[in-house]
Design an enzyme around this catalytic site. Structure first.
Site, mmCIF file in Angstrom:
data_model
loop_
_atom_site.group_PDB
_atom_site.id
_atom_site.type_symbol
_atom_site.label_atom_id
_atom_site.label_comp_id
_atom_site.label_asym_id
_atom_site.label_seq_id
_atom_site.Cartn_x
_atom_site.Cartn_y
_atom_site.Cartn_z
ATOM 1 N N GLU A 108 -11.488 -4.778 -2.546
ATOM 2 C CA GLU A 108 -10.702 -3.583 -3.235
ATOM 3 C C GLU A 108 -10.434 -4.002 -4.520
ATOM 4 O O GLU A 108 -9.718 -4.243 -5.093
ATOM 5 C CB GLU A 108 -9.389 -3.288 -2.476
ATOM 6 N N HIS A 161 0.834 -1.011 0.112
ATOM 7 C CA HIS A 161 -0.053 -0.086 -0.031
ATOM 8 C C HIS A 161 0.976 1.141 0.072
ATOM 9 O O HIS A 161 0.783 2.267 0.754
ATOM 10 C CB HIS A 161 -1.009 -0.149 1.228
ATOM 11 N N HIS A 178 -9.685 1.275 0.789
ATOM 12 C CA HIS A 178 -9.616 -0.048 1.524
ATOM 13 C C HIS A 178 -10.716 0.018 2.772
ATOM 14 O O HIS A 178 -10.278 -0.274 3.999
ATOM 15 C CB HIS A 178 -8.281 0.137 2.290
#
Ligand code: BGC
Length: 386
Positions: A351, A142, A213
Protein backbone atom coordinates in the site's frame (compact mmCIF):
# COMPACT_ATOMS: atom_id res chain seq x y z
CA UNK A 1 -17.60 2.74 -22.91
CA UNK A 2 -16.51 0.56 -20.04
CA UNK A 3 -19.62 0.58 -18.01
CA UNK A 4 -21.85 -2.05 -16.56
CA UNK A 5 -24.16 -2.11 -19.56
CA UNK A 6 -21.44 -3.34 -21.87
CA UNK A 7 -20.27 -5.68 -19.18
CA UNK A 8 -23.52 -7.58 -19.07
CA UNK A 9 -23.00 -8.49 -22.74
CA UNK A 10 -19.34 -9.39 -22.35
CA UNK A 11 -19.87 -11.57 -19.35
CA UNK A 12 -22.81 -13.26 -20.94
CA UNK A 13 -20.48 -14.45 -23.71
CA UNK A 14 -17.56 -15.31 -21.51
CA UNK A 15 -19.72 -16.93 -18.89
CA UNK A 16 -17.34 -18.83 -16.73
CA UNK A 17 -13.68 -17.88 -16.56
CA UNK A 18 -11.06 -20.00 -14.85
CA UNK A 19 -8.26 -18.26 -12.96
CA UNK A 20 -5.05 -18.08 -15.02
CA UNK A 21 -6.79 -19.47 -18.04
CA UNK A 22 -8.25 -18.13 -21.23
CA UNK A 23 -11.55 -19.69 -22.12
CA UNK A 24 -10.94 -22.94 -23.94
CA UNK A 25 -7.26 -23.33 -23.03
CA UNK A 26 -5.89 -25.96 -20.66
CA UNK A 27 -5.30 -25.05 -17.05
CA UNK A 28 -1.79 -23.98 -16.20
CA UNK A 29 0.04 -26.59 -14.17
CA UNK A 30 0.19 -24.38 -11.11
CA UNK A 31 -3.47 -23.52 -11.20
CA UNK A 32 -5.41 -25.36 -8.57
CA UNK A 33 -8.31 -22.98 -8.57
CA UNK A 34 -11.86 -23.82 -9.43
CA UNK A 35 -14.04 -21.95 -11.89
CA UNK A 36 -14.86 -18.33 -11.34
CA UNK A 37 -18.17 -17.02 -12.38
CA UNK A 38 -18.31 -13.28 -12.35
CA UNK A 39 -21.00 -11.38 -14.09
CA UNK A 40 -22.51 -8.01 -13.53
CA UNK A 41 -25.98 -9.36 -12.83
CA UNK A 42 -24.69 -11.64 -10.06
CA UNK A 43 -22.43 -8.94 -8.71
CA UNK A 44 -24.84 -6.03 -8.59
CA UNK A 45 -27.11 -5.36 -5.66
CA UNK A 46 -28.15 -2.85 -3.08
CA UNK A 47 -25.87 -2.07 -0.19
CA UNK A 48 -27.16 0.32 2.48
CA UNK A 49 -30.10 0.93 0.17
CA UNK A 50 -27.88 2.15 -2.66
CA UNK A 51 -27.14 0.51 -5.98
CA UNK A 52 -23.78 -1.16 -6.34
CA UNK A 53 -22.44 -2.20 -9.73
CA UNK A 54 -19.54 -3.83 -11.48
CA UNK A 55 -17.44 -1.80 -13.92
CA UNK A 56 -14.78 -2.98 -16.33
CA UNK A 57 -11.73 -1.58 -18.10
CA UNK A 58 -10.05 -3.62 -20.81
CA UNK A 59 -6.93 -2.94 -22.88
CA UNK A 60 -5.80 -4.20 -26.27
CA UNK A 61 -3.77 -7.01 -24.67
CA UNK A 62 -6.85 -8.47 -23.05
CA UNK A 63 -6.07 -7.20 -19.54
CA UNK A 64 -9.36 -6.83 -17.69
CA UNK A 65 -9.78 -4.78 -14.54
CA UNK A 66 -13.04 -4.86 -12.58
CA UNK A 67 -14.18 -2.25 -10.09
CA UNK A 68 -17.16 -1.43 -7.96
CA UNK A 69 -18.48 1.83 -6.56
CA UNK A 70 -18.77 0.28 -3.07
CA UNK A 71 -15.49 1.47 -1.53
CA UNK A 72 -14.23 2.36 -5.05
CA UNK A 73 -12.72 -1.10 -5.01
CA UNK A 74 -10.73 -3.21 -7.43
CA UNK A 75 -12.59 -6.51 -7.50
CA UNK A 76 -10.73 -8.41 -10.23
CA UNK A 77 -7.58 -7.93 -12.30
CA UNK A 78 -6.86 -10.37 -15.11
CA UNK A 79 -3.32 -10.10 -16.49
CA UNK A 80 -1.37 -12.46 -18.79
CA UNK A 81 0.98 -15.02 -17.25
CA UNK A 82 4.18 -16.37 -18.82
CA UNK A 83 2.16 -18.63 -21.15
CA UNK A 84 -0.16 -15.83 -22.18
CA UNK A 85 -3.06 -17.14 -20.12
CA UNK A 86 -5.08 -14.65 -18.14
CA UNK A 87 -4.76 -14.81 -14.38
CA UNK A 88 -6.88 -12.97 -11.81
CA UNK A 89 -4.25 -11.59 -9.42
CA UNK A 90 -6.43 -9.85 -6.82
CA UNK A 91 -8.61 -11.34 -4.12
CA UNK A 92 -12.27 -10.45 -3.91
CA UNK A 93 -15.87 -11.55 -4.12
CA UNK A 94 -18.38 -12.36 -6.84
CA UNK A 95 -21.13 -10.34 -5.17
CA UNK A 96 -21.19 -6.70 -4.07
CA UNK A 97 -23.03 -7.52 -0.86
CA UNK A 98 -20.15 -9.75 0.31
CA UNK A 99 -18.01 -6.65 0.62
CA UNK A 100 -20.32 -5.24 3.28
CA UNK A 101 -19.05 -7.46 6.06
CA UNK A 102 -16.94 -6.54 9.10
CA UNK A 103 -14.94 -9.77 8.57
CA UNK A 104 -14.01 -8.62 5.08
CA UNK A 105 -10.35 -7.53 5.30
CA UNK A 106 -10.46 -4.42 3.07
CA UNK A 107 -10.21 -6.36 -0.21
CA UNK A 108 -9.21 -4.03 -3.06
CA UNK A 109 -10.70 -1.02 -1.37
CA UNK A 110 -9.68 2.58 -1.06
CA UNK A 111 -8.87 3.20 2.60
CA UNK A 112 -9.19 6.66 4.04
CA UNK A 113 -9.45 9.44 4.78
CA UNK A 114 -6.44 8.25 6.74
CA UNK A 115 -5.25 4.81 5.65
CA UNK A 116 -3.28 2.82 8.25
CA UNK A 117 -3.19 3.48 12.00
CA UNK A 118 -3.62 6.55 14.18
CA UNK A 119 -2.44 5.93 17.74
CA UNK A 120 -5.23 5.66 20.29
CA UNK A 121 -7.59 7.22 17.74
CA UNK A 122 -6.64 10.77 18.55
CA UNK A 123 -4.63 13.61 17.07
CA UNK A 124 -4.35 17.37 17.34
CA UNK A 125 -4.54 20.07 14.69
CA UNK A 126 -3.89 23.69 15.64
CA UNK A 127 -4.31 22.82 19.32
CA UNK A 128 -7.69 21.15 18.86
CA UNK A 129 -8.03 17.45 19.71
CA UNK A 130 -9.96 15.13 17.42
CA UNK A 131 -11.16 11.72 18.54
CA UNK A 132 -11.80 8.90 16.10
CA UNK A 133 -13.57 5.55 16.40
CA UNK A 134 -11.26 2.91 17.94
CA UNK A 135 -11.57 -0.13 15.68
CA UNK A 136 -8.23 -1.94 15.99
CA UNK A 137 -7.14 -2.77 19.54
CA UNK A 138 -6.46 0.63 21.08
CA UNK A 139 -6.01 2.40 17.74
CA UNK A 140 -7.93 3.61 14.70
CA UNK A 141 -7.26 1.67 11.49
CA UNK A 142 -8.15 2.71 7.93
CA UNK A 143 -10.47 5.58 8.85
CA UNK A 144 -12.66 3.77 11.39
CA UNK A 145 -15.55 1.34 11.10
CA UNK A 146 -16.99 2.80 7.93
CA UNK A 147 -14.14 4.99 6.71
CA UNK A 148 -14.52 5.20 2.96
CA UNK A 149 -14.36 1.44 2.40
CA UNK A 150 -17.99 0.86 3.36
CA UNK A 151 -19.16 3.95 1.48
CA UNK A 152 -21.09 4.06 -1.76
CA UNK A 153 -18.98 6.17 -4.07
CA UNK A 154 -20.51 7.66 -7.18
CA UNK A 155 -19.14 7.31 -10.70
CA UNK A 156 -18.09 10.82 -11.64
CA UNK A 157 -16.92 9.98 -15.15
CA UNK A 158 -15.72 7.12 -17.29
CA UNK A 159 -14.33 6.51 -20.76
CA UNK A 160 -12.59 3.72 -22.68
CA UNK A 161 -9.55 3.62 -20.42
CA UNK A 162 -10.52 5.16 -17.09
CA UNK A 163 -13.15 5.48 -14.42
CA UNK A 164 -13.40 8.11 -11.67
CA UNK A 165 -15.19 7.47 -8.39
CA UNK A 166 -16.11 10.32 -6.03
CA UNK A 167 -17.18 10.46 -2.40
CA UNK A 168 -17.48 13.21 0.18
CA UNK A 169 -17.03 12.25 3.80
CA UNK A 170 -19.14 14.61 5.88
CA UNK A 171 -17.52 16.77 8.57
CA UNK A 172 -16.86 14.63 11.68
CA UNK A 173 -18.68 11.62 10.18
CA UNK A 174 -15.76 9.40 11.17
CA UNK A 175 -14.33 11.96 13.58
CA UNK A 176 -12.16 13.73 11.01
CA UNK A 177 -12.60 17.48 10.58
CA UNK A 178 -13.94 18.90 7.32
CA UNK A 179 -16.20 17.83 4.53
CA UNK A 180 -13.56 15.85 2.67
CA UNK A 181 -14.28 15.51 -1.05
CA UNK A 182 -12.31 12.65 -2.56
CA UNK A 183 -11.84 11.36 -6.09
CA UNK A 184 -10.09 8.23 -7.23
CA UNK A 185 -9.37 7.53 -10.90
CA UNK A 186 -8.32 4.13 -12.22
CA UNK A 187 -6.66 4.22 -15.65
CA UNK A 188 -5.61 1.15 -17.63
CA UNK A 189 -3.28 1.66 -20.58
CA UNK A 190 -1.98 -0.63 -23.33
CA UNK A 191 1.35 -1.06 -21.55
CA UNK A 192 -0.50 -3.17 -18.98
CA UNK A 193 -0.22 -0.41 -16.38
CA UNK A 194 -3.00 0.36 -13.95
CA UNK A 195 -2.64 3.84 -12.52
CA UNK A 196 -4.52 5.04 -9.46
CA UNK A 197 -4.80 8.83 -9.09
CA UNK A 198 -6.11 10.34 -5.89
CA UNK A 199 -7.44 13.81 -5.25
CA UNK A 200 -8.99 15.41 -2.15
CA UNK A 201 -10.08 18.77 -0.85
CA UNK A 202 -11.47 19.79 2.52
CA UNK A 203 -13.28 22.87 3.82
CA UNK A 204 -11.49 22.57 7.19
CA UNK A 205 -7.92 21.69 8.03
CA UNK A 206 -7.72 17.90 8.21
CA UNK A 207 -5.42 14.92 7.64
CA UNK A 208 -5.38 12.68 4.60
CA UNK A 209 -3.65 9.46 3.56
CA UNK A 210 -5.43 7.60 0.78
CA UNK A 211 -4.29 4.29 -0.62
CA UNK A 212 -5.59 1.13 -2.22
CA UNK A 213 -5.73 -2.05 -0.15
CA UNK A 214 -5.70 -4.74 -2.88
CA UNK A 215 -4.61 -8.21 -1.82
CA UNK A 216 -2.45 -9.69 -4.57
CA UNK A 217 -1.57 -13.25 -5.36
CA UNK A 218 0.44 -13.21 -8.58
CA UNK A 219 -0.08 -16.96 -9.04
CA UNK A 220 -3.82 -16.33 -9.08
CA UNK A 221 -6.45 -15.83 -6.42
CA UNK A 222 -6.84 -18.97 -4.34
CA UNK A 223 -3.65 -20.62 -5.62
CA UNK A 224 -1.91 -21.06 -2.25
CA UNK A 225 0.34 -18.92 -0.11
CA UNK A 226 2.38 -15.98 -1.36
CA UNK A 227 5.51 -17.08 0.52
CA UNK A 228 7.42 -18.15 -2.60
CA UNK A 229 6.74 -14.91 -4.46
CA UNK A 230 9.97 -13.02 -5.05
CA UNK A 231 9.98 -9.48 -3.80
CA UNK A 232 12.16 -6.42 -3.83
CA UNK A 233 11.29 -3.22 -1.96
CA UNK A 234 13.25 -0.10 -2.83
CA UNK A 235 13.72 0.96 0.78
CA UNK A 236 16.86 1.19 2.94
CA UNK A 237 14.82 1.93 6.05
CA UNK A 238 11.51 1.02 7.62
CA UNK A 239 9.43 2.35 10.50
CA UNK A 240 9.63 -0.08 13.47
CA UNK A 241 6.45 -0.35 15.52
CA UNK A 242 5.33 -1.00 19.08
CA UNK A 243 3.21 -4.01 20.00
CA UNK A 244 0.06 -2.22 18.74
CA UNK A 245 1.72 -1.56 15.35
CA UNK A 246 2.20 2.18 15.90
CA UNK A 247 5.60 3.46 14.65
CA UNK A 248 8.09 4.30 17.38
CA UNK A 249 9.31 7.28 15.31
CA UNK A 250 12.62 5.66 14.42
CA UNK A 251 13.61 5.15 10.78
CA UNK A 252 15.63 1.97 11.06
CA UNK A 253 18.10 0.61 8.52
CA UNK A 254 16.93 -2.68 7.00
CA UNK A 255 20.45 -3.88 6.25
CA UNK A 256 21.27 -7.22 7.85
CA UNK A 257 17.69 -7.80 9.04
CA UNK A 258 14.63 -9.71 7.87
CA UNK A 259 13.38 -6.35 6.56
CA UNK A 260 16.11 -6.14 3.95
CA UNK A 261 14.31 -6.49 0.62
CA UNK A 262 16.82 -4.29 -1.21
CA UNK A 263 17.68 -7.29 -3.37
CA UNK A 264 15.16 -9.83 -4.56
CA UNK A 265 14.27 -12.59 -2.08
CA UNK A 266 11.20 -14.66 -1.41
CA UNK A 267 8.59 -13.23 0.94
CA UNK A 268 8.97 -16.36 3.05
CA UNK A 269 12.76 -16.39 3.30
CA UNK A 270 13.04 -14.47 6.58
CA UNK A 271 9.41 -14.23 7.66
CA UNK A 272 9.98 -16.55 10.63
CA UNK A 273 13.25 -14.91 11.72
CA UNK A 274 13.71 -14.25 15.40
CA UNK A 275 12.88 -10.55 15.29
CA UNK A 276 10.61 -8.70 17.71
CA UNK A 277 9.22 -6.64 14.83
CA UNK A 278 8.03 -9.81 13.10
CA UNK A 279 6.52 -10.97 16.37
CA UNK A 280 4.59 -7.70 16.72
CA UNK A 281 3.36 -7.85 13.13
CA UNK A 282 2.81 -11.64 13.16
CA UNK A 283 4.93 -11.39 10.02
CA UNK A 284 5.48 -8.35 7.82
CA UNK A 285 3.05 -5.54 8.56
CA UNK A 286 5.33 -2.55 8.27
CA UNK A 287 5.85 0.70 6.44
CA UNK A 288 8.99 0.91 4.33
CA UNK A 289 10.63 4.29 3.75
CA UNK A 290 11.22 4.51 0.02
CA UNK A 291 14.80 5.31 -0.96
CA UNK A 292 13.50 7.51 -3.76
CA UNK A 293 15.13 5.74 -6.67
CA UNK A 294 13.43 7.43 -9.55
CA UNK A 295 12.01 6.31 -12.84
CA UNK A 296 10.77 9.38 -14.70
CA UNK A 297 8.25 11.13 -12.47
CA UNK A 298 7.96 8.11 -10.17
CA UNK A 299 9.70 6.59 -7.17
CA UNK A 300 10.32 2.89 -7.53
CA UNK A 301 8.51 1.16 -4.70
CA UNK A 302 8.40 -2.60 -5.21
CA UNK A 303 9.01 -5.42 -7.68
CA UNK A 304 7.22 -8.74 -7.18
CA UNK A 305 7.27 -11.97 -9.21
CA UNK A 306 4.74 -14.80 -8.96
CA UNK A 307 6.96 -17.89 -8.71
CA UNK A 308 4.58 -20.10 -10.67
CA UNK A 309 2.88 -17.71 -13.07
CA UNK A 310 5.95 -15.61 -13.94
CA UNK A 311 3.72 -12.56 -13.55
CA UNK A 312 5.73 -9.49 -12.56
CA UNK A 313 4.23 -6.50 -10.79
CA UNK A 314 6.22 -3.30 -10.44
CA UNK A 315 4.80 -0.59 -8.22
CA UNK A 316 5.81 3.02 -8.75
CA UNK A 317 4.46 5.88 -6.68
CA UNK A 318 4.67 9.48 -5.60
CA UNK A 319 4.24 8.51 -1.96
CA UNK A 320 7.13 8.46 0.54
CA UNK A 321 6.36 4.99 1.93
CA UNK A 322 4.79 1.63 1.26
CA UNK A 323 3.11 -0.67 3.76
CA UNK A 324 3.96 -4.32 3.17
CA UNK A 325 1.43 -6.62 4.82
CA UNK A 326 1.97 -10.36 4.33
CA UNK A 327 -1.62 -11.43 5.02
CA UNK A 328 -0.89 -12.47 8.62
CA UNK A 329 -4.43 -11.98 9.85
CA UNK A 330 -6.05 -13.90 7.01
CA UNK A 331 -7.93 -16.69 8.68
CA UNK A 332 -10.52 -18.29 6.41
CA UNK A 333 -13.27 -15.88 7.39
CA UNK A 334 -14.64 -15.26 3.90
CA UNK A 335 -15.06 -17.07 0.58
CA UNK A 336 -13.21 -15.75 -2.46
CA UNK A 337 -14.37 -15.47 -6.08
CA UNK A 338 -13.16 -18.95 -6.98
CA UNK A 339 -14.75 -20.61 -3.96
CA UNK A 340 -11.58 -20.94 -1.86
CA UNK A 341 -11.19 -19.26 1.53
CA UNK A 342 -8.94 -16.37 2.45
CA UNK A 343 -6.40 -18.70 4.08
CA UNK A 344 -3.34 -17.54 6.02
CA UNK A 345 -0.94 -15.58 3.80
CA UNK A 346 -2.66 -16.37 0.51
CA UNK A 347 -2.51 -12.70 -0.42
CA UNK A 348 -0.20 -9.77 0.25
CA UNK A 349 -0.79 -6.03 0.27
CA UNK A 350 1.60 -3.32 -0.84
CA UNK A 351 0.00 0.00 0.00
CA UNK A 352 1.81 3.13 -1.21
CA UNK A 353 1.16 5.80 1.40
CA UNK A 354 2.45 8.30 3.95
CA UNK A 355 3.73 6.77 7.15
CA UNK A 356 1.33 5.36 9.76
CA UNK A 357 0.33 7.68 12.60
CA UNK A 358 1.81 10.71 10.80
CA UNK A 359 -0.63 13.13 12.51
CA UNK A 360 1.09 12.30 15.84
CA UNK A 361 4.64 12.07 14.50
CA UNK A 362 6.06 15.53 13.73
CA UNK A 363 9.24 14.08 12.19
CA UNK A 364 7.28 12.18 9.50
CA UNK A 365 6.27 13.80 6.19
CA UNK A 366 3.11 15.82 6.81
CA UNK A 367 -0.36 14.49 6.05
CA UNK A 368 -2.14 17.76 6.77
CA UNK A 369 -4.51 19.20 4.21
CA UNK A 370 -5.57 22.85 4.41
CA UNK A 371 -8.75 24.36 2.98
CA UNK A 372 -8.05 25.61 -0.53
CA UNK A 373 -5.26 23.07 -1.03
CA UNK A 374 -5.66 20.14 -3.42
CA UNK A 375 -4.23 16.80 -2.30
CA UNK A 376 -3.01 14.87 -5.33
CA UNK A 377 -1.01 11.69 -5.53
CA UNK A 378 -0.77 8.67 -7.78
CA UNK A 379 0.59 5.15 -7.90
CA UNK A 380 1.20 2.85 -10.82
CA UNK A 381 0.99 -0.96 -11.01
CA UNK A 382 2.84 -2.29 -14.06
CA UNK A 383 2.35 -5.90 -15.12
CA UNK A 384 4.74 -7.93 -17.27
CA UNK A 385 6.13 -11.48 -17.30
CA UNK A 386 9.44 -13.11 -16.55
C1 BGC B 1 -2.70 -3.37 8.08
C2 BGC B 1 -2.87 -4.68 8.81
C3 BGC B 1 -4.31 -5.01 8.84
C4 BGC B 1 -4.82 -5.08 7.44
C5 BGC B 1 -6.28 -5.33 7.45
C6 BGC B 1 -3.24 -3.55 6.70
O1 BGC B 1 -3.12 -2.37 5.98
O2 BGC B 1 -1.36 -2.97 8.05
O3 BGC B 1 -2.38 -4.59 10.12
O4 BGC B 1 -4.54 -6.22 9.50
O5 BGC B 1 -4.58 -3.88 6.79
O6 BGC B 1 -6.66 -5.97 6.34
Amino acid sequence: MINRFRLIGIMGVIGILVACQQPGTPKSQYDTSTSVKMDSATFAGKVDGKDVHLYELKNKNGVQAYFTNFGARIVGLWVPDKDGNLCDVVLGFTKAADYHNPKEPYFGTIVGPFGNRIAKGTFKLDGQTYNLPINNGVNTLHGGFKGVHFANWSVKSSDESSITFAYTLADKAEGFPGNIAMEVTYTLNDQNELMISYQAQSDKKTVINLTNHAYFNLNGEGSGTILDHQMQIFADRFTPVDSTLIPTGELKQVQGSAFDFTSVKTIGQDINADDQQLTYGKGYDHNFVLSKQTEGEWYKAAHVVGDKSGIVMDILTQEPGIQFYSGNFMNELVQLKNGTKDSFRTGFCLEPQHFPDSPNQPSFPSTELNPGQVYQTKSLYRFSVK
